[in-house]
Scaffold this motif. Structure first.
Motif, PDB file in Angstrom:
ATOM      1  N   LEU A 101       0.818  -1.204   0.000  1.00 23.74           N
ATOM      2  CA  LEU A 101       0.000   0.000   0.000  1.00 23.74           C
ATOM      3  C   LEU A 101       0.857   1.261   0.000  1.00 23.74           C
ATOM      4  O   LEU A 101       0.492   2.278  -0.586  1.00 23.74           O
ATOM      5  N   ARG A 102       2.010   1.187   0.646  1.00 20.80           N
ATOM      6  CA  ARG A 102       2.859   2.377   0.750  1.00 20.80           C
ATOM      7  C   ARG A 102       3.733   2.570  -0.476  1.00 20.80           C
ATOM      8  O   ARG A 102       3.961   3.699  -0.908  1.00 20.80           O
ATOM      9  N   HIS A 103       4.225   1.463  -1.065  1.00 25.44           N
ATOM     10  CA  HIS A 103       5.220   1.593  -2.140  1.00 25.44           C
ATOM     11  C   HIS A 103       4.783   1.008  -3.474  1.00 25.44           C
ATOM     12  O   HIS A 103       5.521   1.136  -4.454  1.00 25.44           O
ATOM     13  N   GLY A 104       3.638   0.352  -3.535  1.00 20.89           N
ATOM     14  CA  GLY A 104       3.089  -0.103  -4.798  1.00 20.89           C
ATOM     15  C   GLY A 104       4.006  -1.028  -5.581  1.00 20.89           C
ATOM     16  O   GLY A 104       4.512  -2.021  -5.068  1.00 20.89           O
ATOM     17  N   ALA A 105       4.232  -0.669  -6.848  1.00 21.32           N
ATOM     18  CA  ALA A 105       5.010  -1.525  -7.745  1.00 21.32           C
ATOM     19  C   ALA A 105       6.451  -1.706  -7.271  1.00 21.32           C
ATOM     20  O   ALA A 105       7.045  -2.760  -7.483  1.00 21.32           O
ATOM     21  N   LEU A 106       7.014  -0.686  -6.625  1.00 20.46           N
ATOM     22  CA  LEU A 106       8.379  -0.818  -6.101  1.00 20.46           C
ATOM     23  C   LEU A 106       8.451  -1.933  -5.067  1.00 20.46           C
ATOM     24  O   LEU A 106       9.431  -2.681  -5.013  1.00 20.46           O
ATOM     25  N   ALA A 107       7.408  -2.064  -4.264  1.00 19.20           N
ATOM     26  CA  ALA A 107       7.368  -3.145  -3.271  1.00 19.20           C
ATOM     27  C   ALA A 107       7.348  -4.507  -3.957  1.00 19.20           C
ATOM     28  O   ALA A 107       7.988  -5.451  -3.492  1.00 19.20           O
ATOM     29  N   VAL A 108       6.625  -4.608  -5.062  1.00 17.82           N
ATOM     30  CA  VAL A 108       6.599  -5.861  -5.809  1.00 17.82           C
ATOM     31  C   VAL A 108       8.009  -6.219  -6.284  1.00 17.82           C
ATOM     32  O   VAL A 108       8.475  -7.345  -6.133  1.00 17.82           O
ATOM     33  N   PHE A 109       8.710  -5.244  -6.835  1.00 12.89           N
ATOM     34  CA  PHE A 109      10.065  -5.479  -7.328  1.00 12.89           C
ATOM     35  C   PHE A 109      11.001  -5.934  -6.210  1.00 12.89           C
ATOM     36  O   PHE A 109      11.726  -6.930  -6.349  1.00 12.89           O
TER      37      PHE A 109
END
Length: 205
Positions: A101-109
């Motif tokens: 929720l906080r970092h979106g796609a960057l969190a996925v990476f």
């Protein structure tokens, strides 16, 4: 189980790698990283194709990510609530939801390789939160490329000394993880200090 799987790498390498990385992305306790290191070592001796090992491991990981995302998308928050009934899963899911929720796609990476234990739960959280499929897929594949490339590549370089390769990766990724956590904390603090209304909301919550 690990020793038995490692013994199968020379004869069933690509298929085994695809299966194990697929299962690992669904939070099943399989030694995917160790098998990729071993496959890299066998590739260095000519017993296995490095390209085939990387391709199979990547395909399995991406398919596992996609299934986790689809389950999260279909089940939504209700599925996450059911999974969170177990305390260990609850902690993992809470952490995954927070960073997605906080970092979106960057969190996925980052959860593909740097914070990989969170990865399977981040897949579910991303799907349940409605993160766009194209963004999830693009950043997920990029992260899995780093994960697979790191482990098979280090195994290829450290042929004959897989234990040393594993130790090197563990310590290196641990250092990177600490630095990343400090950077994220620093960015969060800067945002809070620049926004007095946000400070008030943080205190209220």
């Amino acid at each position: 189980m690990t020793a038995a799987l490692l013994a199968l790498v020379p004869s069933h390498g690509p298929w085994l790698l695809a299966l194990v990385t697929f299962l690992s992305c669904l939070a099943l306790p399989v030694p995917s990283s160790m098998l990729m290191l071993t496959a890299g070592g066998f590739a260095a001796t000519g017993d296995l194709s490095l390209g085939a090992a990387i391709g199979a491991a990547l395909a399995g990981a991406v398919l596992g990510d996609q299934l986790g995302y689809a389950l999260g998308r279909a089940g939504g928050p209700a599925l996450l609530s059911r999974l969170a009934r177990a305390p260990a899963r609850a902690r993992a899911l809470t952490r995954a939801q927070r960073i997605v929720l906080r970092h979106g796609a960057l969190a996925v990476f980052l959860t593909r390789w740097l914070f990989s234990p969170v990865g399977p739960w981040a897949n579910l959280a991303a799907g349940a939160a409605g993160l766009g499929w194209h963004r999830f897929t693009l950043w997920g594949i990029a992260g899995e490329l780093v994960w697979v490339g790191l482990y098979t590549g280090i195994g290829h370089l450290f042929v004959g000394n897989i234990e040393a390769a594993g130790d090197l990766l563990s310590s290196g990724l641990g250092l990177l993880g600490g630095l990343a956590a400090m950077a994220i904390l620093g960015l969060w603090l800067r945002a809070v200090l620049r926004d007095p209304h946000r400070r008030g909301r943080e205190r209220a919550s």
